[in-house]
Design a protein around this motif. Structure first.
Motif, mmCIF file in Angstrom:
data_model
loop_
_atom_site.group_PDB
_atom_site.id
_atom_site.type_symbol
_atom_site.label_atom_id
_atom_site.label_comp_id
_atom_site.label_asym_id
_atom_site.label_seq_id
_atom_site.Cartn_x
_atom_site.Cartn_y
_atom_site.Cartn_z
ATOM 1 N N VAL A 55 65.074 67.877 13.769
ATOM 2 C CA VAL A 55 66.636 68.335 13.438
ATOM 3 C C VAL A 55 67.623 67.253 13.144
ATOM 4 C CG1 VAL A 55 68.687 69.454 14.536
ATOM 5 C CG2 VAL A 55 66.473 70.332 14.996
ATOM 6 N N ARG A 56 68.399 67.594 12.024
ATOM 7 C CA ARG A 56 69.137 66.671 11.729
ATOM 8 C C ARG A 56 70.364 66.185 12.859
ATOM 9 N NH1 ARG A 56 73.758 65.411 8.670
ATOM 10 N NH2 ARG A 56 74.155 67.837 8.201
ATOM 11 N N GLY A 90 65.473 73.334 29.422
ATOM 12 C CA GLY A 90 65.183 72.228 30.102
ATOM 13 C C GLY A 90 63.543 71.920 29.786
ATOM 14 N N ASN A 91 62.685 72.930 29.473
ATOM 15 C CA ASN A 91 61.617 72.521 28.995
ATOM 16 C C ASN A 91 61.207 72.068 27.537
ATOM 17 O OD1 ASN A 91 61.884 74.877 28.078
ATOM 18 N ND2 ASN A 91 59.731 75.529 27.986
ATOM 19 N N ILE A 92 62.235 71.821 27.093
ATOM 20 C CA ILE A 92 62.161 71.055 25.736
ATOM 21 C C ILE A 92 62.587 69.542 25.717
ATOM 22 C CG2 ILE A 92 63.273 71.308 23.316
ATOM 23 C CD1 ILE A 92 63.340 74.032 23.278
ATOM 24 N N ASN A 93 61.491 68.959 25.121
ATOM 25 C CA ASN A 93 61.455 67.519 24.959
ATOM 26 C C ASN A 93 62.502 67.021 23.984
ATOM 27 O OD1 ASN A 93 59.960 66.844 27.165
ATOM 28 N ND2 ASN A 93 58.069 66.640 26.116
ATOM 29 N N TYR A 94 63.157 65.924 24.173
ATOM 30 C CA TYR A 94 63.972 65.348 22.784
ATOM 31 C C TYR A 94 63.713 64.146 22.635
ATOM 32 C CZ TYR A 94 68.364 63.822 20.973
ATOM 33 O OH TYR A 94 69.552 63.147 20.288
ATOM 34 N N SER A 95 63.396 63.647 21.814
ATOM 35 C CA SER A 95 63.113 62.096 21.126
ATOM 36 C C SER A 95 63.909 62.074 19.830
ATOM 37 C CB SER A 95 61.738 61.979 21.327
ATOM 38 O OG SER A 95 61.009 62.774 20.151
ATOM 39 N N TRP A 96 64.226 60.819 19.703
ATOM 40 C CA TRP A 96 64.958 60.614 18.413
ATOM 41 C C TRP A 96 64.330 59.196 17.643
ATOM 42 C CZ3 TRP A 96 68.152 56.154 18.668
ATOM 43 C CH2 TRP A 96 68.498 55.622 19.950
ATOM 44 N N HIS A 97 64.164 59.367 16.488
ATOM 45 C CA HIS A 97 63.694 58.367 15.647
ATOM 46 C C HIS A 97 64.351 58.211 14.418
ATOM 47 C CE1 HIS A 97 60.080 59.148 18.149
ATOM 48 N NE2 HIS A 97 60.239 60.298 18.112
ATOM 49 N N PRO A 98 64.238 56.673 13.625
ATOM 50 C CA PRO A 98 65.145 56.646 12.649
ATOM 51 C C PRO A 98 64.288 57.511 11.470
ATOM 52 C CG PRO A 98 64.047 54.481 13.594
ATOM 53 C CD PRO A 98 63.626 55.780 14.310
ATOM 54 N N THR A 99 65.399 57.913 10.459
ATOM 55 C CA THR A 99 64.840 58.842 9.507
ATOM 56 C C THR A 99 64.068 58.109 8.244
ATOM 57 O OG1 THR A 99 67.172 58.448 8.300
ATOM 58 C CG2 THR A 99 67.021 60.155 9.734
ATOM 59 N N GLY A 100 64.158 56.881 8.273
ATOM 60 C CA GLY A 100 63.509 56.072 7.122
ATOM 61 C C GLY A 100 63.952 56.525 5.831
ATOM 62 N N VAL A 101 65.206 56.783 5.909
ATOM 63 C CA VAL A 101 65.842 57.126 4.566
ATOM 64 C C VAL A 101 67.092 56.481 4.349
ATOM 65 C CG1 VAL A 101 66.815 58.980 3.053
ATOM 66 C CG2 VAL A 101 64.695 59.487 4.480
ATOM 67 N N TRP A 102 67.137 55.534 3.526
ATOM 68 C CA TRP A 102 68.325 54.519 3.460
ATOM 69 C C TRP A 102 68.434 53.792 2.247
ATOM 70 C CZ3 TRP A 102 66.947 49.384 2.579
ATOM 71 C CH2 TRP A 102 65.608 49.258 2.910
ATOM 72 N N TYR A 103 69.531 53.353 1.785
ATOM 73 C CA TYR A 103 69.736 52.110 0.854
ATOM 74 C C TYR A 103 70.829 51.560 1.158
ATOM 75 C CZ TYR A 103 73.606 55.483 -0.294
ATOM 76 O OH TYR A 103 74.732 55.962 -0.402
ATOM 77 N N THR A 104 70.675 50.235 0.557
ATOM 78 C CA THR A 104 71.935 49.082 0.564
ATOM 79 C C THR A 104 72.597 48.791 -0.501
ATOM 80 O OG1 THR A 104 70.354 47.360 -0.092
ATOM 81 C CG2 THR A 104 70.578 47.838 2.381
ATOM 82 N N THR A 105 73.677 48.476 -0.507
ATOM 83 C CA THR A 105 74.719 48.443 -1.645
ATOM 84 C C THR A 105 75.409 47.079 -1.558
ATOM 85 O OG1 THR A 105 76.657 49.534 -0.516
ATOM 86 C CG2 THR A 105 75.312 50.866 -2.137
ATOM 87 N N GLY A 106 75.727 46.263 -2.515
ATOM 88 C CA GLY A 106 76.331 45.010 -2.444
ATOM 89 C C GLY A 106 75.349 43.805 -2.025
ATOM 90 N N MET A 164 71.575 60.575 5.394
ATOM 91 C CA MET A 164 71.403 61.756 6.301
ATOM 92 C C MET A 164 71.326 61.551 7.815
ATOM 93 S SD MET A 164 67.168 62.369 5.616
ATOM 94 C CE MET A 164 67.474 63.891 6.790
ATOM 95 N N GLY A 165 72.136 60.134 7.960
ATOM 96 C CA GLY A 165 72.146 59.679 9.256
ATOM 97 C C GLY A 165 70.946 58.781 9.645
ATOM 98 N N GLN A 166 71.367 57.995 10.646
ATOM 99 C CA GLN A 166 70.270 56.944 10.870
ATOM 100 C C GLN A 166 68.970 57.456 11.691
ATOM 101 O OE1 GLN A 166 72.339 53.472 12.756
ATOM 102 N NE2 GLN A 166 70.422 52.216 12.619
ATOM 103 N N TYR A 167 69.463 58.299 12.676
ATOM 104 C CA TYR A 167 68.357 58.992 13.223
ATOM 105 C C TYR A 167 68.236 60.335 13.315
ATOM 106 C CZ TYR A 167 68.615 54.359 15.752
ATOM 107 O OH TYR A 167 68.634 53.043 15.934
ATOM 108 N N GLY A 168 67.106 60.752 13.274
ATOM 109 C CA GLY A 168 66.766 62.264 13.217
ATOM 110 C C GLY A 168 66.296 62.651 14.726
ATOM 111 N N ASP A 169 66.595 63.941 15.093
ATOM 112 C CA ASP A 169 66.166 64.458 16.526
ATOM 113 C C ASP A 169 64.829 65.185 16.341
ATOM 114 O OD1 ASP A 169 68.608 63.474 17.699
ATOM 115 O OD2 ASP A 169 69.696 65.374 17.293
ATOM 116 N N THR A 170 63.840 65.075 17.350
ATOM 117 C CA THR A 170 62.734 65.917 17.516
ATOM 118 C C THR A 170 62.573 66.596 18.584
ATOM 119 O OG1 THR A 170 61.423 64.188 15.923
ATOM 120 C CG2 THR A 170 60.187 65.858 17.108
ATOM 121 N N PHE A 171 62.182 67.601 18.623
ATOM 122 C CA PHE A 171 62.291 68.603 19.814
ATOM 123 C C PHE A 171 61.023 69.331 19.939
ATOM 124 C CE2 PHE A 171 66.983 68.512 18.500
ATOM 125 C CZ PHE A 171 67.459 68.267 19.800
#
Lengths: 263, 293
Positions: free
Chosen positions: B145-146, B155-171, B182-189
């Motif tokens: 989930v974004r 309560g029985n649903i685990n929640y973890s969060w990980h880097p999305t791995g989608v990024w770019y740099t400017t400058g 799309m955000g630095q992290y995404g949620d996994t349930f």
């Protein structure tokens, strides 16, 4: 006669919308298991009367209240909710009192008055619902700041300053609550609730804890106090506050709000 | 019972009911599918009830719906404190600490969740016009989930969060900035020990699509609502052809930054999103495909 479930006015048999508040009469009330009743969803272009004037509600996402003012009638409002008006409708200003204190509190100390005859329309700037509250003589209603859309001139407008430092700092309702009172005559009050609006009637002594940003209106008999919850909201933050409402009386909430502790 | 698979939550459901008791989707309507294959997620009917454990949640309203929980003894849910609309005084609320507090703070994610335990009632709502999307999860089923779209989970649903791995740099140098479209992290349930219920809030309308193996799709990165964990994603950069009338930098200031999704699996998008606003030249990026017209 058919009694409106929202405002309790009597309507002629065969009418599909309440002539006093516009609520559909041919639909069942939507009440959740815990007793919250949805404010009636007004049908597009529905019309109702107050005093000698009529109000028509247009649109469903951000509804517009279009009022056809009788020559003897007037309404008042905060000037930034005025969407359009007939050129001939005169405007005047009414000092609410409070002066600088109101300005410091981010509240207008002048409301604008429009008198009939003529047409004038109002809307706010967020998706939501118009809440039509016909006020019988002797009623007192408290409304969160900036939620009031328009009121008929027979309704007295005042405000009460929220008392207590805890309520002021953590209550999430600003410095003031608008108070609308009807004395000898009935009146009409229109609010704009963001998102969906739900209402519940509390019994004497019954309590409910509400996110302060969700509070929309209450009968003046309902007591409102900031209540600290044993919850952290961040690394350094302690004590989330909710508004503890104690009956008797009605309380209205809106489902879209800016959380009062939002960063 | 159990002879009908709900097309929206993909779980065995009750065909005799007006709404799916697990996700609230109407049973008695025809699927609304666009010509390109997007299936419109029907809003949960006003006052529909969803069952989980011994508890249920009722969805009230249609503009910004409220999820009103009636929690039985021993049932609990967790959520971020800012979505709590009201609670009965007797409902037990406690804190649920999250790991990685500093990184979560930097990413603008809630540091602490709140647990609501039965018996008692409480209600949650988000602050955007949109829809509540219910995702019942079977034991061991996972969903991505974004960030910021999570409303609550049982309560029985685990929640973890990980880097999305989608990024770019400017400058460059001191002006270099890393951006996460799309955000630095995404949620996994994921559900453990039995089925669970996950509720999301989707601003605007919601559309779902089932991708075939290796089928790809380009979407606005911030429009992604959820995806099966089998769906992969990466950047796609698209530059318009210079027609000769624009300024020298038009090739990057009018570029499009897409998210490319690779099947197989289900993806869902929301119709309200925030496209990337920056117009500076991209100096580096995560894995991306590029197209110059």
């Amino acid at each position: 006669m058919i009694q409106c479930q929202w405002c309790h006015a009597q309507n002629q048999p065969g009418t599909t919308n309440c002539q006093t508040c516009g609520a559909p009469l041919d639909e069942k009330d939507k009440v959740s298991d815990s007793g919250w009743r949805e404010a009636p969803r007004l049908r597009d272009m529905v019309e109702f009367r107050f005093s000698g004037s009529t109000c028509q509600v247009e649109g469903e996402l951000v509804p517009v209240a279009e009022i056809n003012l009788h020559p003897q009638d007037g309404v008042y409002f905060e000037h930034h909710v005025l969407l359009w008006k007939d050129e001939s409708v005169p405007l005047s200003s009414l000092n609410t009192g409070g002066g600088m204190k109101r300005t410091v509190g981010g509240m207008p100390h002048i409301v604008t008055v429009a008198n009939g005859p003529g047409r004038i329309a109002f809307s706010r700037d967020a998706p939501g619902e118009l809440v039509v509250l016909p006020l019988h003589p002797g009623m007192e209603l408290d409304v969160r700041e900036h939620a009031f859309l328009v009121a008929s001139h027979s309704v007295q407008y005042s405000f009460i300053r929220i008392k207590g430092l805890v309520n002021l700092l953590h209550g999430g309702n600003g410095m003031y609550v608008d108070r609308f009172v009807t004395a000898g005559y009935p009146g009409m009050l229109l609010l704009h609730g963001n998102g969906n609006v739900l209402e519940r009637t509390l019994r004497p002594g019954e309590k409910i804890l509400v996110e302060p940003g969700g509070f929309l209106y209450k009968d003046s008999t309902v007591q409102m106090q900031a209540a600290q919850m044993p919850l952290k909201t961040g690394m350094l933050r302690h004590g989330m506050y909710l508004a503890e409402m104690t009956g008797p009386g009605r309380i209205g909430i809106q489902s879209m709000y800016v959380h009062h502790h939002a960063d | 019972m159990n002879t009908y698979i709900c097309r929206y939550c993909r779980q065995p459901s009750d065909p005799s009911s007006a709404t799916c008791p697990l996700c609230g989707a109407p049973v008695d309507i025809r699927s609304s599918v666009s010509d390109s294959g997007w299936v419109e997620q029907p809003p949960i009917k006003d006052m529909a009830r969803l069952q989980f454990g011994q508890s249920h949640v009722q969805i009230a309203g249609t503009t910004v719906p409220v999820a009103e929980f009636n929690l039985a003894q021993n049932d609990w849910i967790y959520f971020s404190h800012h979505v709590l609309l009201w609670t009965e005084p007797g409902t037990q609320l406690t804190n649920m600490p999250m790991r990685g507090a500093w990184n979560r703070k930097l990413a603008g994610l809630p540091l602490i969740m709140v647990e609501g335990r039965g018996p008692g009632r409480l209600a949650l709502s988000d602050n955007h016009a949109g829809e509540v999307v219910a995702l019942p999860l079977q034991h061991n089923q996972q969903i991505w989930v974004r960030e910021h779209r999570f409303l609550t989970a049982t309560g029985n649903i685990n929640y973890s969060w990980h880097p999305t791995g989608v990024w770019y740099t400017t400058g460059s140098g001191d002006d270099q900035e890393t951006r996460y479209p799309m955000g630095q992290y995404g949620d996994t349930f994921g559900a453990t020990g039995g089925p669970g219920l996950l509720l999301l809030h989707s601003p605007g309308n919601t559309f779902v699509r089932d991708l075939q193996p290796n089928q790809t799709l380009l979407i606005q990165p911030s429009a992604l609502l959820y995806r099966d964990v089998s769906v992969r994603m990466s950047l796609h950069l698209e530059y318009p052809r210079n027609m000769g009338f624009a300024f020298w930098n038009s090739r990057w200031s009018y570029r499009s930054i897409w998210l490319r999704l690779f099947g197989p699996g289900r993806v869902a998008v929301q119709s309200i999103y925030a496209p990337p606003e920056d117009t500076e030249m991209i100096t580096s990026h995560s894995y991306a495909t590029t197209h110059h017209w």
